[in-house]
Design an enzyme around this catalytic site. Sequence first.
Site, PDB file in Angstrom:
ATOM      1  N   GLY A   1      -7.082 -74.980  49.133  1.00 12.04           N
ATOM      2  CA  GLY A   1      -6.704 -75.692  47.815  1.00 12.04           C
ATOM      3  C   GLY A   1      -5.931 -74.757  46.993  1.00 12.04           C
ATOM      4  O   GLY A   1      -6.510 -74.861  45.646  1.00 12.04           O
TER       5      GLY A   1
ATOM      6  N   HIS B   1     -10.323 -64.693  38.507  1.00 14.72           N
ATOM      7  CA  HIS B   1      -9.879 -65.099  37.005  1.00 14.72           C
ATOM      8  C   HIS B   1     -10.832 -65.315  36.015  1.00 14.72           C
ATOM      9  O   HIS B   1     -10.658 -65.943  35.065  1.00 14.72           O
ATOM     10  CB  HIS B   1      -9.091 -66.543  37.090  1.00 14.72           C
TER      11      HIS B   1
ATOM     12  N   CYS C   1     -17.620 -62.317  22.422  1.00 15.54           N
ATOM     13  CA  CYS C   1     -17.091 -61.929  20.883  1.00 15.54           C
ATOM     14  C   CYS C   1     -16.058 -61.167  21.045  1.00 15.54           C
ATOM     15  O   CYS C   1     -15.908 -60.165  21.759  1.00 15.54           O
ATOM     16  CB  CYS C   1     -18.177 -61.268  20.168  1.00 15.54           C
TER      17      CYS C   1
ATOM     18  N   SER D   1      -1.994 -73.346  45.618  1.00 13.46           N
ATOM     19  CA  SER D   1      -0.509 -73.348  45.595  1.00 13.46           C
ATOM     20  C   SER D   1      -0.116 -71.915  46.092  1.00 13.46           C
ATOM     21  O   SER D   1       0.939 -71.816  46.425  1.00 13.46           O
ATOM     22  CB  SER D   1       0.083 -73.949  44.566  1.00 13.46           C
TER      23      SER D   1
ATOM     24  N   CYS E   1     -17.385 -57.640  18.730  1.00 13.51           N
ATOM     25  CA  CYS E   1     -18.622 -57.048  18.988  1.00 13.51           C
ATOM     26  C   CYS E   1     -18.876 -56.927  20.421  1.00 13.51           C
ATOM     27  O   CYS E   1     -19.714 -56.287  21.086  1.00 13.51           O
ATOM     28  CB  CYS E   1     -19.784 -57.204  18.408  1.00 13.51           C
TER      29      CYS E   1
HETATM   30  N1  APR Z   1      -8.070 -80.599  48.931  1.00 15.53           N
HETATM   31  C1  APR Z   1      -7.447 -79.448  49.276  1.00 15.53           C
HETATM   32  N2  APR Z   1      -6.354 -79.272  48.443  1.00 15.53           N
HETATM   33  C2  APR Z   1      -6.010 -79.576  47.536  1.00 15.53           C
HETATM   34  C3  APR Z   1      -6.710 -81.097  47.161  1.00 15.53           C
HETATM   35  C4  APR Z   1      -7.780 -81.366  47.741  1.00 15.53           C
HETATM   36  N3  APR Z   1      -8.509 -82.613  47.543  1.00 15.53           N
HETATM   37  N4  APR Z   1      -6.248 -81.354  45.941  1.00 15.53           N
HETATM   38  C5  APR Z   1      -5.136 -80.727  45.568  1.00 15.53           C
HETATM   39  N5  APR Z   1      -5.008 -79.679  46.279  1.00 15.53           N
HETATM   40  C6  APR Z   1      -4.030 -78.445  46.652  1.00 15.53           C
HETATM   41  C7  APR Z   1      -2.699 -78.825  45.965  1.00 15.53           C
HETATM   42  O1  APR Z   1      -1.950 -79.421  47.113  1.00 15.53           O
HETATM   43  C8  APR Z   1      -2.159 -77.336  45.562  1.00 15.53           C
HETATM   44  O2  APR Z   1      -1.510 -76.845  46.354  1.00 15.53           O
HETATM   45  O3  APR Z   1      -4.536 -77.465  45.947  1.00 15.53           O
HETATM   46  C9  APR Z   1      -3.705 -76.892  45.225  1.00 15.53           C
HETATM   47  C10 APR Z   1      -3.840 -76.564  43.575  1.00 15.53           C
HETATM   48  O4  APR Z   1      -2.762 -75.596  43.201  1.00 15.53           O
HETATM   49  P1  APR Z   1      -3.019 -74.938  41.685  1.00 15.53           P
HETATM   50  O5  APR Z   1      -3.166 -76.279  40.900  1.00 15.53           O
HETATM   51  O6  APR Z   1      -1.796 -74.319  41.489  1.00 15.53           O
HETATM   52  O7  APR Z   1      -4.105 -74.233  41.532  1.00 15.53           O
HETATM   53  P2  APR Z   1      -4.381 -72.805  42.048  1.00 15.53           P
HETATM   54  O8  APR Z   1      -3.303 -72.303  43.190  1.00 15.53           O
HETATM   55  O9  APR Z   1      -5.757 -72.645  42.081  1.00 15.53           O
HETATM   56  O10 APR Z   1      -3.578 -71.858  40.898  1.00 15.53           O
HETATM   57  C11 APR Z   1      -3.851 -70.552  40.433  1.00 15.53           C
HETATM   58  O11 APR Z   1      -2.773 -70.696  38.368  1.00 15.53           O
HETATM   59  O12 APR Z   1      -2.809 -71.387  36.074  1.00 15.53           O
HETATM   60  C12 APR Z   1      -3.391 -70.691  36.953  1.00 15.53           C
HETATM   61  O13 APR Z   1      -5.321 -69.606  36.485  1.00 15.53           O
HETATM   62  C13 APR Z   1      -4.859 -70.688  36.966  1.00 15.53           C
HETATM   63  O14 APR Z   1      -6.457 -70.131  38.863  1.00 15.53           O
HETATM   64  C14 APR Z   1      -5.123 -70.746  38.340  1.00 15.53           C
HETATM   65  C15 APR Z   1      -4.029 -70.175  39.103  1.00 15.53           C
END
Ligand code: APR
Length: 241
Positions: free
Chosen positions: A185, A116, A124, A187, A127
């Site tokens: 980490g 991402h 910019c 979702s 340019c």
């Molecule tokens: N250790 C392990 N997992 C964790 C921790 C931790 N300390 N804290 C939170 N989590 C888990 C949560 O349970 C969740 O499943 O990390 C995950 C974070 O999920 P999101 O917030 O949805 O992040 P992500 O999956 O990276 O989102 C993907 O969504 O908005 C867009 O571009 C953005 O790259 C991002 C994409």
Amino acid sequence: MIKETAEIIKNAKFLTAFTGAGISVESGIPPFRGAGGLWEKYDPYCIEINFFYSHPKESWREMKKIFFNSMGNAEPNKAHKVLADWENRGLLKGIITQNIDGLHQRAGSKNVKEFHGTISRLLCTSCGREYPTQTTDLTADLPVCAACGAVLKPDFVFYGEGINQKVYSESTELAFKTDVMIIVGTSGEVMPACGLPYTAKQNGAKIIEINTLPSSYSNTISDFWFERKAGEFFGEIETLV
Ligand code: APR
């Protein structure tokens, strides 16, 4: 279970990692979803590409609050460091990250696919000139290009924007070659990034997941799911690998 996982990691032929916001939570960067998530406090629409071009000032105002204020002084945590060490030892072949915080590189990882994009560069919109975020004055309501005066845009993927083709194909290639993938980490909700672990699984990879909550992978493709904080898990497994 962690001993068995350590053996699988040690014997992997092509170990990769797929990481999301959760790996950086212990570095002080909030996740996007779930309790305390950024999308509970802010409207993701502020990083929708058409909104950015039509309302650049509002978009920049929100981006500064969401990204630039929190990511600036975050440090890599144990999870980032262990992955960097495993790459250094020739064990981990590469990381595909959805994160834009640059913490994998700051921990020493070299082969990092920033699916991402990154917050560390501004482009910019006219340019194409690049500016390092660290040395660019962001105090103005609207950061503009010193060369042509057009609005600057952080070099991360906005909603409605495509993924960089080179990064996409390199990430897909990594996933294809993987025989063991560690998912940390995420979702697993945002396409097309969230499809990459399925690509690895379809090619026979073992999936090891670390997530404090169940994700879209936990009860489907994960062979092991550690309901643990990333930093804690890596602090324990580093003594076994
Ligand atoms: N250790 C392990 N997992 C964790 C921790 C931790 N300390 N804290 C939170 N989590 C888990 C949560 O349970 C969740 O499943 O990390 C995950 C974070 O999920 P999101 O917030 O949805 O992040 P992500 O999956 O990276 O989102 C993907 O969504 O908005 C867009 O571009 C953005 O790259 C991002 C994409």
